[in-house]
Scaffold this motif. Structure first.
Motif, PDB file in Angstrom:
ATOM      1  N   ASP A  88       2.048  -2.241  -3.827  1.00 12.79           N
ATOM      2  CA  ASP A  88       0.997  -1.396  -4.449  1.00 12.79           C
ATOM      3  C   ASP A  88      -0.051  -2.172  -5.634  1.00 12.79           C
ATOM      4  O   ASP A  88       0.137  -2.651  -6.589  1.00 12.79           O
ATOM      5  CB  ASP A  88       0.900   0.049  -4.595  1.00 12.79           C
ATOM      6  CG  ASP A  88      -0.679   0.623  -3.726  1.00 12.79           C
ATOM      7  OD1 ASP A  88      -0.469   1.249  -3.054  1.00 12.79           O
ATOM      8  OD2 ASP A  88      -1.911   0.766  -4.739  1.00 12.79           O
ATOM      9  N   ARG A  89      -1.142  -2.408  -4.851  1.00 10.02           N
ATOM     10  CA  ARG A  89      -2.130  -3.497  -5.808  1.00 10.02           C
ATOM     11  C   ARG A  89      -1.750  -1.734  -7.482  1.00 10.02           C
ATOM     12  O   ARG A  89      -2.593  -2.444  -8.477  1.00 10.02           O
ATOM     13  CB  ARG A  89      -3.635  -2.820  -5.591  1.00 10.02           C
ATOM     14  CG  ARG A  89      -4.714  -3.494  -6.222  1.00 10.02           C
ATOM     15  CD  ARG A  89      -6.047  -3.760  -6.002  1.00 10.02           C
ATOM     16  NE  ARG A  89      -6.438  -2.837  -5.366  1.00 10.02           N
ATOM     17  CZ  ARG A  89      -7.367  -1.891  -4.150  1.00 10.02           C
ATOM     18  NH1 ARG A  89      -8.716  -3.299  -4.361  1.00 10.02           N
ATOM     19  NH2 ARG A  89      -8.117  -1.011  -3.904  1.00 10.02           N
TER      20      ARG A  89
ATOM     21  N   ALA B 267      -1.316  -2.359   3.821  1.00  8.59           N
ATOM     22  CA  ALA B 267      -2.159  -2.353   2.153  1.00  8.59           C
ATOM     23  C   ALA B 267      -3.526  -2.142   3.881  1.00  8.59           C
ATOM     24  O   ALA B 267      -3.643  -3.567   3.540  1.00  8.59           O
ATOM     25  CB  ALA B 267      -1.965  -2.478   1.329  1.00  8.59           C
TER      26      ALA B 267
ATOM     27  N   SER C  22       0.477   5.171  -2.030  1.00  2.95           N
ATOM     28  CA  SER C  22      -0.166   6.701  -1.262  1.00  2.95           C
ATOM     29  C   SER C  22      -0.486   6.831   0.250  1.00  2.95           C
ATOM     30  O   SER C  22       0.073   5.855   0.549  1.00  2.95           O
ATOM     31  CB  SER C  22      -1.870   7.109  -2.320  1.00  2.95           C
ATOM     32  OG  SER C  22      -2.614   5.869  -1.299  1.00  2.95           O
ATOM     33  N   GLY C  23      -0.872   7.522   0.640  1.00  2.38           N
ATOM     34  CA  GLY C  23      -0.819   8.180   2.045  1.00  2.38           C
ATOM     35  C   GLY C  23       0.138   7.931   2.760  1.00  2.38           C
ATOM     36  O   GLY C  23       0.923   8.059   3.059  1.00  2.38           O
ATOM     37  N   ILE C  24      -0.087   6.722   4.140  1.00  2.00           N
ATOM     38  CA  ILE C  24       0.304   7.222   4.831  1.00  2.00           C
ATOM     39  C   ILE C  24       1.755   5.730   4.622  1.00  2.00           C
ATOM     40  O   ILE C  24       3.191   6.063   5.014  1.00  2.00           O
ATOM     41  CB  ILE C  24       0.345   6.217   6.384  1.00  2.00           C
ATOM     42  CG1 ILE C  24      -0.852   6.809   6.657  1.00  2.00           C
ATOM     43  CG2 ILE C  24       1.672   5.951   6.799  1.00  2.00           C
ATOM     44  CD1 ILE C  24      -1.231   7.141   8.032  1.00  2.00           C
TER      45      ILE C  24
ATOM     46  N   GLY D 210       0.695  -1.252  -0.195  1.00  2.00           N
ATOM     47  CA  GLY D 210      -0.048  -0.026  -0.135  1.00  2.00           C
ATOM     48  C   GLY D 210       0.623   0.980   0.179  1.00  2.00           C
ATOM     49  O   GLY D 210       0.585   2.147   0.556  1.00  2.00           O
TER      50      GLY D 210
ATOM     51  N   LEU E 204       1.279  -5.701  -6.372  1.00  2.00           N
ATOM     52  CA  LEU E 204       0.986  -6.658  -5.184  1.00  2.00           C
ATOM     53  C   LEU E 204      -0.338  -6.027  -4.521  1.00  2.00           C
ATOM     54  O   LEU E 204      -0.891  -4.852  -4.467  1.00  2.00           O
ATOM     55  CB  LEU E 204       2.216  -6.564  -4.635  1.00  2.00           C
ATOM     56  CG  LEU E 204       1.993  -7.528  -3.820  1.00  2.00           C
ATOM     57  CD1 LEU E 204       2.885  -7.323  -2.051  1.00  2.00           C
ATOM     58  CD2 LEU E 204       0.534  -7.565  -2.985  1.00  2.00           C
ATOM     59  N   ASP E 205      -1.492  -6.848  -5.161  1.00  2.00           N
ATOM     60  CA  ASP E 205      -2.913  -7.474  -4.448  1.00  2.00           C
ATOM     61  C   ASP E 205      -3.044  -7.803  -3.549  1.00  2.00           C
ATOM     62  O   ASP E 205      -2.376  -9.130  -3.153  1.00  2.00           O
ATOM     63  CB  ASP E 205      -4.000  -7.728  -6.023  1.00  2.00           C
ATOM     64  CG  ASP E 205      -5.344  -7.647  -5.165  1.00  2.00           C
ATOM     65  OD1 ASP E 205      -4.917  -7.462  -3.661  1.00  2.00           O
ATOM     66  OD2 ASP E 205      -5.735  -8.093  -6.032  1.00  2.00           O
ATOM     67  N   VAL E 206      -2.667  -7.498  -2.281  1.00  2.00           N
ATOM     68  CA  VAL E 206      -2.759  -8.032  -1.344  1.00  2.00           C
ATOM     69  C   VAL E 206      -3.819  -9.309  -0.909  1.00  2.00           C
ATOM     70  O   VAL E 206      -3.413 -10.298  -0.302  1.00  2.00           O
ATOM     71  CB  VAL E 206      -2.442  -7.269   0.212  1.00  2.00           C
ATOM     72  CG1 VAL E 206      -0.669  -6.805   0.454  1.00  2.00           C
ATOM     73  CG2 VAL E 206      -3.572  -6.048   0.560  1.00  2.00           C
TER      74      VAL E 206
ATOM     75  N   VAL F  11      -9.601  -7.414   1.489  1.00  2.00           N
ATOM     76  CA  VAL F  11      -8.042  -6.941   1.585  1.00  2.00           C
ATOM     77  C   VAL F  11      -7.458  -6.174   2.944  1.00  2.00           C
ATOM     78  O   VAL F  11      -6.579  -6.847   3.281  1.00  2.00           O
ATOM     79  CB  VAL F  11      -8.704  -5.393   1.097  1.00  2.00           C
ATOM     80  CG1 VAL F  11      -6.831  -4.442   1.315  1.00  2.00           C
ATOM     81  CG2 VAL F  11      -8.968  -5.043   0.025  1.00  2.00           C
TER      82      VAL F  11
HETATM   83  P1  ADP Z   1      -4.017   5.960   4.303  1.00  2.00           P
HETATM   84  O1  ADP Z   1      -4.330   7.570   3.942  1.00  2.00           O
HETATM   85  O2  ADP Z   1      -4.305   5.831   5.621  1.00  2.00           O
HETATM   86  O3  ADP Z   1      -2.698   5.222   3.621  1.00  2.00           O
HETATM   87  P2  ADP Z   1      -4.920   5.445   1.485  1.00  2.00           P
HETATM   88  O4  ADP Z   1      -5.652   5.061   0.757  1.00  2.00           O
HETATM   89  O5  ADP Z   1      -4.011   6.974   0.627  1.00  2.00           O
HETATM   90  O6  ADP Z   1      -4.865   5.124   2.684  1.00  2.00           O
HETATM   91  O7  ADP Z   1      -3.522   3.854   1.280  1.00  2.00           O
HETATM   92  C1  ADP Z   1      -4.255   3.409   1.266  1.00  2.00           C
HETATM   93  C2  ADP Z   1      -3.145   1.951  -0.222  1.00  2.00           C
HETATM   94  O8  ADP Z   1      -3.602   0.824  -0.220  1.00  2.00           O
HETATM   95  C3  ADP Z   1      -3.235   2.646  -1.679  1.00  2.00           C
HETATM   96  O9  ADP Z   1      -2.213   2.864  -2.717  1.00  2.00           O
HETATM   97  C4  ADP Z   1      -4.069   1.456  -1.921  1.00  2.00           C
HETATM   98  O10 ADP Z   1      -3.623   1.929  -3.855  1.00  2.00           O
HETATM   99  C5  ADP Z   1      -4.026   0.248  -0.832  1.00  2.00           C
HETATM  100  N1  ADP Z   1      -4.538  -0.703  -1.658  1.00  2.00           N
HETATM  101  C6  ADP Z   1      -5.665  -1.442  -1.367  1.00  2.00           C
HETATM  102  N2  ADP Z   1      -6.170  -2.022  -1.873  1.00  2.00           N
HETATM  103  C7  ADP Z   1      -4.643  -2.840  -2.116  1.00  2.00           C
HETATM  104  C8  ADP Z   1      -4.448  -4.197  -2.150  1.00  2.00           C
HETATM  105  N3  ADP Z   1      -5.799  -5.376  -2.321  1.00  2.00           N
HETATM  106  N4  ADP Z   1      -3.533  -4.387  -2.405  1.00  2.00           N
HETATM  107  C9  ADP Z   1      -2.773  -3.586  -2.344  1.00  2.00           C
HETATM  108  N5  ADP Z   1      -2.755  -1.939  -2.047  1.00  2.00           N
HETATM  109  C10 ADP Z   1      -3.611  -2.287  -1.401  1.00  2.00           C
END
Ligand code: ADP
Length: 250
Positions: A38-39, A88, A17-19, A14, A59-61, A113
Motif C-alpha cells: 500500500d502507499r 490500488a 484497507s477496504g477490498i 492497495g 508501494l506507491d503504484v 493512480v
Molecule cells: P475500496 O473500499 O474501494 O477498497 P479504499 O480506499 O478502502 O477503497 O482502498 C484503497 C487502498 O488503495 C487504500 O488502502 C489506499 O491507501 C490505497 N492506495 C491509494 N492510492 C495508492 C497508490 N498510489 N499506491 C498504492 N496504494 C494506494
C-alpha cells in the motif's frame, strides 16, 4: 476447510484497507504467502501482521521507481510471485464530477493512480511472472461498463481503461501462461462505505437497483478473487467477472 491457495505467492496492491485488505487476508487464510502493499506502508504492515505467512511493503503504484523497488524487495526475499492483484485505486469523492464540471487536476490525479498505477503494477507483474506463468487480477467497476458512474467521470473512465488493459494483457501474454482477468465489484459494503453512508434512504435507493436485493460484501469479492488466483481458473483469461448482484444486467 481445504486451503485453495496453498503454495501460491501473491502480491496485492492497495491492501492497507477496504477490498484489497479483505482479499489479501482471505488469500492468507486460503494458504497463500501474501505480500500486502500500500502507499500507506504502516497500514500494509498492520494488515500483514494479522496473517501467518505475510509481509507488508510500502508501494506507491503511481511511481515507477517505487513499483520497481517493491518488486525487487519481494524477489530479494526469495518470493517467486504466482499472482498479482492490481487493486490500488482512488475515487476523489466531492471532486470527481460530470465532465463539464471536472477540474483537470482531479482528472490527472485519478488517472495517475488508477490507470497509470495499474499499468505500472501490471508491467512489472508480467516481468516477474515471465518464465513461470501466473495470474494477474485487475479491479474494474460497473462505472466502466455503463452510465452508472455519471457523477464520477474520471473514476469511471479509468475503470473502462482497466477493462481494456485486462484484454490487451491477456491477449499479449497468453502464450506465456500468464492470465489476466478483471473483477468488477458492484456496490460493496466495506467498513469504510458503511461508516460514511449510514443514511438509510440512500442505501435503500442503491439496493433497489440491485436485482439480487442486497449490497455486496467483501466476502462476495473474495470468493471470485480466490477462484481467479487458483488453478481452477486455468482456462479463464481476458474476462471481466461481475460481482454486482446483477446491477449491470439492467
Ligand atoms: P475500496 O473500499 O474501494 O477498497 P479504499 O480506499 O478502502 O477503497 O482502498 C484503497 C487502498 O488503495 C487504500 O488502502 C489506499 O491507501 C490505497 N492506495 C491509494 N492510492 C495508492 C497508490 N498510489 N499506491 C498504492 N496504494 C494506494
Amino acid at each position: 476447510m481445504q486451503e485453495r491457495l496453498a503454495g501460491k505467492s501473491i502480491l496485492v496492491t492497495g491492501a492497507g484497507s477496504g477490498i484489497g485488505k479483505a482479499v489479501a487476508t482471505r488469500f492468507a487464510h486460503e494458504g497463500a504467502a501474501v505480500v500486502f502493499s500500500d502507499r500507506d506502508g504502516a497500514a500494509a504492515h498492520r494488515a500483514a501482521a494479522s496473517c501467518r505467512d505475510a509481509i507488508g511493503v510500502e508501494l506507491d503504484v503511481s511511481d515507477e521507481g517505487s513499483v520497481e523497488r517493491a518488486y525487487a524487495e519481494i524477489a530479494g526475499r526469495g518470493i517467486a510471485l504466482d499472482v498479482v492483484v492490481a487493486n490500488a485505486g482512488v475515487q476523489l469523492f466531492g471532486h470527481d464530477a460530470p465532465v463539464a464540471d471536472l477540474d483537470l487536476d482531479v482528472w490527472k490525479r485519478t488517472l495517475d493512480v488508477n490507470l497509470t498505477g495499474t499499468f505500472l503494477t501490471v508491467k512489472h507483474a508480467v516481468r516477474a511472472l515471465r518464465g513461470r506463468g501466473g495470474s494477474i487480477i485487475l479491479t474494474g467497476s460497473p462505472t466502466g461498463l455503463t452510465g452508472e458512474g455519471a457523477e464520477f467521470t474520471a473514476y469511471s473512465t479509468t475503470k473502462a481503461g482497466i477493462h481494456g488493459l485486462t484484454r490487451t494483457v491477456a491477449a499479449a501474454y497468453a502464450r506465456e501462461g500468464i492470465r489476466a482477468n478483471a473483477v468488477v465489484p458492484g456496490y460493496t459494503e466495506t467498513p469504510l462505505v458503511t461508516s460514511i453512508s449510514d443514511d438509510p434512504e440512500s442505501r435503500a435507493a442503491i439496493v433497489s437497483r440491485i436485482p439480487l436485493g442486497r449490497p455486496g460484501t467483501p466476502a462476495d469479492v473474495e470468493g471470485i478473487m480466490v477462484f481467479l488466483a487458483s488453478d481452477e481458473a486455468a482456462f479463464a483469461t481476458g474476462s471481466l467477472f461481475r460481482v454486482d448482484g446483477g446491477m449491470t444486467t439492467l
